[in-house]
Design a protein around this motif. Structure first.
Motif, mmCIF file in Angstrom:
data_model
loop_
_atom_site.group_PDB
_atom_site.id
_atom_site.type_symbol
_atom_site.label_atom_id
_atom_site.label_comp_id
_atom_site.label_asym_id
_atom_site.label_seq_id
_atom_site.Cartn_x
_atom_site.Cartn_y
_atom_site.Cartn_z
ATOM 1 N N ALA A 19 3.398 -98.070 -88.981
ATOM 2 C CA ALA A 19 3.211 -96.619 -89.067
ATOM 3 C C ALA A 19 4.206 -95.986 -90.040
ATOM 4 O O ALA A 19 3.844 -95.109 -90.837
ATOM 5 C CB ALA A 19 3.363 -95.994 -87.677
ATOM 6 N N MET A 20 5.465 -96.445 -90.012
ATOM 7 C CA MET A 20 6.468 -95.903 -90.938
ATOM 8 C C MET A 20 6.099 -96.184 -92.384
ATOM 9 O O MET A 20 6.296 -95.331 -93.266
ATOM 10 C CB MET A 20 7.836 -96.519 -90.625
ATOM 11 C CG MET A 20 8.447 -96.100 -89.301
ATOM 12 S SD MET A 20 10.092 -96.842 -89.099
ATOM 13 C CE MET A 20 10.379 -96.572 -87.351
ATOM 14 N N LEU A 21 5.560 -97.383 -92.632
ATOM 15 C CA LEU A 21 5.158 -97.726 -94.001
ATOM 16 C C LEU A 21 3.993 -96.855 -94.465
ATOM 17 O O LEU A 21 3.956 -96.422 -95.619
ATOM 18 C CB LEU A 21 4.762 -99.207 -94.065
ATOM 19 C CG LEU A 21 5.890 -100.213 -93.824
ATOM 20 C CD1 LEU A 21 5.333 -101.632 -93.783
ATOM 21 C CD2 LEU A 21 6.952 -100.111 -94.909
ATOM 22 N N LEU A 22 3.037 -96.612 -93.579
ATOM 23 C CA LEU A 22 1.898 -95.760 -93.939
ATOM 24 C C LEU A 22 2.373 -94.344 -94.250
ATOM 25 O O LEU A 22 1.821 -93.670 -95.134
ATOM 26 C CB LEU A 22 0.870 -95.755 -92.813
ATOM 27 C CG LEU A 22 0.139 -97.081 -92.558
ATOM 28 C CD1 LEU A 22 -0.783 -96.966 -91.349
ATOM 29 C CD2 LEU A 22 -0.663 -97.509 -93.785
ATOM 30 N N LYS A 23 3.397 -93.885 -93.527
ATOM 31 C CA LYS A 23 3.951 -92.548 -93.801
ATOM 32 C C LYS A 23 4.597 -92.527 -95.187
ATOM 33 O O LYS A 23 4.425 -91.566 -95.957
ATOM 34 C CB LYS A 23 4.974 -92.199 -92.722
ATOM 35 C CG LYS A 23 5.688 -90.872 -92.930
ATOM 36 C CD LYS A 23 4.719 -89.700 -92.753
ATOM 37 C CE LYS A 23 5.403 -88.362 -92.984
ATOM 38 N NZ LYS A 23 6.471 -88.075 -92.021
ATOM 39 N N ILE A 24 5.344 -93.577 -95.529
ATOM 40 C CA ILE A 24 5.969 -93.654 -96.855
ATOM 41 C C ILE A 24 4.903 -93.621 -97.942
ATOM 42 O O ILE A 24 5.082 -92.981 -98.985
ATOM 43 C CB ILE A 24 6.817 -94.942 -96.961
ATOM 44 C CG1 ILE A 24 8.038 -94.844 -96.046
ATOM 45 C CG2 ILE A 24 7.268 -95.176 -98.406
ATOM 46 C CD1 ILE A 24 8.817 -96.137 -95.918
ATOM 47 N N LYS A 25 3.776 -94.321 -97.695
ATOM 48 C CA LYS A 25 2.684 -94.370 -98.669
ATOM 49 C C LYS A 25 1.804 -93.120 -98.624
ATOM 50 O O LYS A 25 0.848 -93.010 -99.401
ATOM 51 C CB LYS A 25 1.821 -95.614 -98.415
ATOM 52 C CG LYS A 25 2.483 -96.928 -98.807
ATOM 53 C CD LYS A 25 2.614 -97.031 -100.312
ATOM 54 C CE LYS A 25 3.200 -98.345 -100.758
ATOM 55 N NZ LYS A 25 3.351 -98.422 -102.224
ATOM 56 N N ASP A 55 -0.385 -92.385 -96.545
ATOM 57 C CA ASP A 55 -1.751 -92.750 -96.170
ATOM 58 C C ASP A 55 -2.033 -92.191 -94.776
ATOM 59 O O ASP A 55 -2.020 -92.905 -93.770
ATOM 60 C CB ASP A 55 -1.915 -94.278 -96.192
ATOM 61 C CG ASP A 55 -3.372 -94.695 -96.216
ATOM 62 O OD1 ASP A 55 -4.223 -93.890 -95.768
ATOM 63 O OD2 ASP A 55 -3.681 -95.815 -96.674
ATOM 64 N N HIS A 56 -2.296 -90.888 -94.733
ATOM 65 C CA HIS A 56 -2.417 -90.204 -93.447
ATOM 66 C C HIS A 56 -3.673 -90.617 -92.683
ATOM 67 O O HIS A 56 -3.658 -90.620 -91.445
ATOM 68 C CB HIS A 56 -2.405 -88.695 -93.674
ATOM 69 C CG HIS A 56 -1.163 -88.215 -94.370
ATOM 70 N ND1 HIS A 56 0.085 -88.373 -93.833
ATOM 71 C CD2 HIS A 56 -0.987 -87.607 -95.580
ATOM 72 C CE1 HIS A 56 0.995 -87.871 -94.661
ATOM 73 N NE2 HIS A 56 0.365 -87.404 -95.727
ATOM 74 N N LEU A 57 -4.727 -90.963 -93.377
ATOM 75 C CA LEU A 57 -5.947 -91.381 -92.686
ATOM 76 C C LEU A 57 -5.708 -92.660 -91.887
ATOM 77 O O LEU A 57 -6.060 -92.741 -90.692
ATOM 78 C CB LEU A 57 -7.089 -91.593 -93.696
ATOM 79 C CG LEU A 57 -7.708 -90.330 -94.303
ATOM 80 C CD1 LEU A 57 -8.754 -90.701 -95.352
ATOM 81 C CD2 LEU A 57 -8.357 -89.487 -93.205
ATOM 82 N N LYS A 58 -5.114 -93.647 -92.527
ATOM 83 C CA LYS A 58 -4.827 -94.902 -91.827
ATOM 84 C C LYS A 58 -3.807 -94.689 -90.718
ATOM 85 O O LYS A 58 -3.895 -95.295 -89.645
ATOM 86 C CB LYS A 58 -4.321 -95.968 -92.804
ATOM 87 C CG LYS A 58 -5.421 -96.643 -93.607
ATOM 88 C CD LYS A 58 -4.865 -97.798 -94.413
ATOM 89 C CE LYS A 58 -5.971 -98.485 -95.218
ATOM 90 N NZ LYS A 58 -5.418 -99.598 -96.043
ATOM 91 N N LEU A 59 -2.824 -93.828 -90.983
ATOM 92 C CA LEU A 59 -1.792 -93.561 -89.989
ATOM 93 C C LEU A 59 -2.407 -92.934 -88.734
ATOM 94 O O LEU A 59 -2.126 -93.369 -87.604
ATOM 95 C CB LEU A 59 -0.722 -92.644 -90.566
ATOM 96 C CG LEU A 59 0.368 -92.170 -89.602
ATOM 97 C CD1 LEU A 59 1.116 -93.350 -89.000
ATOM 98 C CD2 LEU A 59 1.337 -91.225 -90.314
ATOM 99 N N VAL A 75 6.998 -94.270 -81.039
ATOM 100 C CA VAL A 75 7.552 -94.182 -82.400
ATOM 101 C C VAL A 75 6.437 -93.834 -83.384
ATOM 102 O O VAL A 75 6.614 -92.995 -84.274
ATOM 103 C CB VAL A 75 8.238 -95.497 -82.802
ATOM 104 C CG1 VAL A 75 8.687 -95.439 -84.266
ATOM 105 C CG2 VAL A 75 9.453 -95.761 -81.912
ATOM 106 N N ALA A 76 5.272 -94.469 -83.222
ATOM 107 C CA ALA A 76 4.138 -94.166 -84.106
ATOM 108 C C ALA A 76 3.715 -92.703 -83.970
ATOM 109 O O ALA A 76 3.403 -92.039 -84.965
ATOM 110 C CB ALA A 76 2.971 -95.097 -83.783
ATOM 111 N N LEU A 77 3.715 -92.186 -82.753
ATOM 112 C CA LEU A 77 3.407 -90.766 -82.539
ATOM 113 C C LEU A 77 4.446 -89.882 -83.232
ATOM 114 O O LEU A 77 4.108 -88.855 -83.826
ATOM 115 C CB LEU A 77 3.380 -90.454 -81.036
ATOM 116 C CG LEU A 77 2.126 -90.883 -80.273
ATOM 117 C CD1 LEU A 77 2.380 -90.852 -78.768
ATOM 118 C CD2 LEU A 77 0.949 -89.974 -80.617
#
Length: 571
Positions: A300-306, A308-312, A331-333
């Motif tokens: 989830a942290m990596l998707l936030k850096i990228k 990529d809100h849809l995948k997150l 943590v993901a929330l």
């Protein structure tokens, strides 16, 4: 007897725990069981009821019931208690998750009580209960729990002794292997504990001779992959990430699509900043098992850096649906709602730590949020919490950033040098030292040397390239900065390189070039917030409007005021 005890076990074996605990109430209250004349039967009945309550997660009731069982156990005549109280068979597991009718002992009941306290996060009470079990009477489960409790209480020497005892009995207790590695044990120390196969695994060439000159095949094959696994975990624990990844890659060839190995690789890649590789491995794991939760907060942290809100959002939705009680889910929330609700995000991160005090991503997330909220003092506490559990690159980076934000250069330099000592072959650690020197004008020449050393060690480390480019700009060497970034763009089509180059061009009033690179960054990553913000500012500049001038509309003025710190952080 009015109530057959074996029926409770049958119900629990079939997962009918509610019925089992209801039937248990009949059993323990039966007039056929006289606690004075048959205390052992009463004790066994209460333990069965306690097991049912444990599986129903009624841990307080289970503790009370188990303690009642112990009271009856204590009044059993001595000659009876010297033998195990037995219902029928032996070799019963001491875990409250095991329900086969069998022997019960006082030590096993104490272990069940400790397990309930653990489920309630009452580690002190659990440890006190376990210490009442003589060390020679502890089985494999007991030693593992004892090790975990000592470790949670920071009693590392006692924890190491318990984990070693686990491996002496069974070399495949993976939890004990990982724990010993993280507590500083060497691979050789761990492998020497393994029964039977240790004579083979200690010889790295696997040429321990017998009459044929070759070790038996089963020992050879078993010890080979297990040795590699131990070595990999010890490498990661000692911050030798490169060596650990190489060993895990070797294991993955032997065990393709092994979810545990893929997750370990992805976690390490996330720690050292190989974000694209980590995302690929996390996605591979989810394609194999879409219900996995382990390390998904790292994903989830990596998707936030990228960005990529849809995948997150899809990931968080899936995790909440699978098991909303796990610390990874909170943590993901926290990651998902950080931008919209900082207070809520912090609450989620705190909740993850309440569930598991050793959940490092919860501390890392808290530290990053405190830094974003300009609360570096609180960030130091969070990153220190992570480092006390297990020092890794992210906790070092967070502490350096926090101390620099507090203008505590001396403390920042000490942490950066500690990172360099812990990871002597890490370009990331070298960059950390460079970052500290770059924070003041007198140290910029030193910073330049550290950044260049980092790039020699790892030519593809874009973080060092971007930092060196920024240093060139600070020193007025704009042409050097542009040349460096353009050279890297030939080999790496990365959106962050385009954004940095656009910023340099914009600062030197080369607006058309800046526009081109912002657009290139957005073509690579349409969600790049820094590129979006930079392009918005650039368009105002190109129209002759001051991008920092307040908007006439009051609502817009408030939005801009809120947006500026975020923009500065992103840039």
């Amino acid at each position: 007897m009015d109530v057959p005890r074996d029926q409770i076990t049958t119900l629990m074996d079939h997962g009918l725990y509610t019925s089992a605990q209801m039937l248990g109430c009949f059993l323990v209250s039966s007039s056929a069981v006289n606690p004075e004349t048959s205390p052992h039967i009463k004790a066994e009945s209460l333990v069965l009821l306690g097991d049912a309550l444990f599986r129903e997660r009624e841990h307080r009731r289970a503790i009370h019931t188990y303690k009642q069982a112990l009271q009856h156990y204590k009044i059993i005549p001595r000659q009876t208690s010297t033998n195990r109280i037995s219902l029928s068979t032996s070799n019963r597991s001491s875990s409250p998750n095991s329900f086969n009718i069998s022997a019960i002992s006082e030590n096993e009941v104490k272990f069940k009580i400790a397990s309930c306290h653990c489920a309630l996060n009452e580690n002190v009470a659990a440890l006190a209960e376990m210490e009442g079990i003589p060390s020679k009477a502890r089985n494999l489960q007991m030693n593992l729990l004892m090790g975990n409790l000592h470790r949670n209480s920071r009693q590392n020497r006692a924890a190491i002794a318990c984990y070693k005892e686990c491996l002496r009995h069974c070399p495949y207790v993976i939890e004990a292997i990982i724990a010993l590695a993280e507590l500083g044990a060497t691979a050789k120390d761990i492998l020497s504990l393994f029964p039977q196969i240790s004579i083979y695994v200690l010889d790295c060439s696997f040429q321990t001779p017998n009459r044929s000159g070759r070790p038996p095949f089963d020992h050879f094959e078993s010890s080979r992959w297990l040795q590699r696994y131990v070595e990999a975990q010890c490498c990661i624990a000692s911050n030798d990430y490169k060596g650990g990844l190489e060993l895990f890659a070797e294991l993955l060839q032997r065990f393709p699509n092994n979810i545990h190995i893929l997750l370990e690789i992805a976690k390490v890649e996330a720690i050292i900043g190989k974000n694209d590789e980590a995302i690929m491995n996390f996605e591979k794991v989810r394609s194999i098992d879409p219900h996995i939760i382990t390390y998904m907060d790292e994903y989830a942290m990596l998707l936030k850096i990228k960005s990529d809100h849809l995948k997150l959002n899809k990931l968080v939705f899936d995790l909440v649906r699978i098991d909303p009680t796990r610390p990874e889910v909170f943590v993901a929330l926290s990651v998902a709602c950080e931008k919209k609700d900082e207070r809520g995000a912090l609450t989620y991160a705190d909740k993850s730590i309440q569930i598991d005090e050793r959940h490092i991503p919860g501390y890392i997330m808290k530290g990053n949020m405190y830094l974003s909220a300009n609360q570096p003092d609180a960030a130091v506490v969070a990153f220190r919490g992570a480092q006390e559990l297990k020092p890794d690159l992210r906790s070092y980076q967070g502490l350096v950033r926090s101390y620099l934000a507090l203008s505590k250069i001396k403390e920042a330099l000490y942490v950066a040098r500690e990172a360099m000592k812990a990871m002597p072959q890490s370009a990331k650690a070298l960059k950390l030292v460079g970052d500290v020197h770059a924070s003041n004008a007198s140290g910029r020449e030193k910073a330049k040397k550290f950044y260049e050393s980092a790039l020699r060690l790892e030519p593809g480390y874009l973080g060092a390239a971007l930092a060196l480019a920024e240093l060139h700009v600070m020193e007025g060497r704009t042409a050097d900065s542009i040349s460096l970034l353009e050279r890297y763009l030939k080999d790496w089509a990365d959106d962050s390189l385009h954004v940095k180059l656009a910023q340099v061009f914009a600062a030197t009033n080369m607006l058309q070039d800046a526009l081109s690179h912002y657009q290139s960054a957005l073509r690579i990553n349409a969600q790049n917030e820094a590129a979006k913000k930079g392009l918005e500012r650039l368009e105002k500049q190109m129209k002759g409007v001051d991008p920092d001038a307040p908007e006439e509309d009051e609502d817009n003025e408030v939005e801009d005021a809120d947006g500026d710190p975020e923009e500065a952080e992103l840039l």
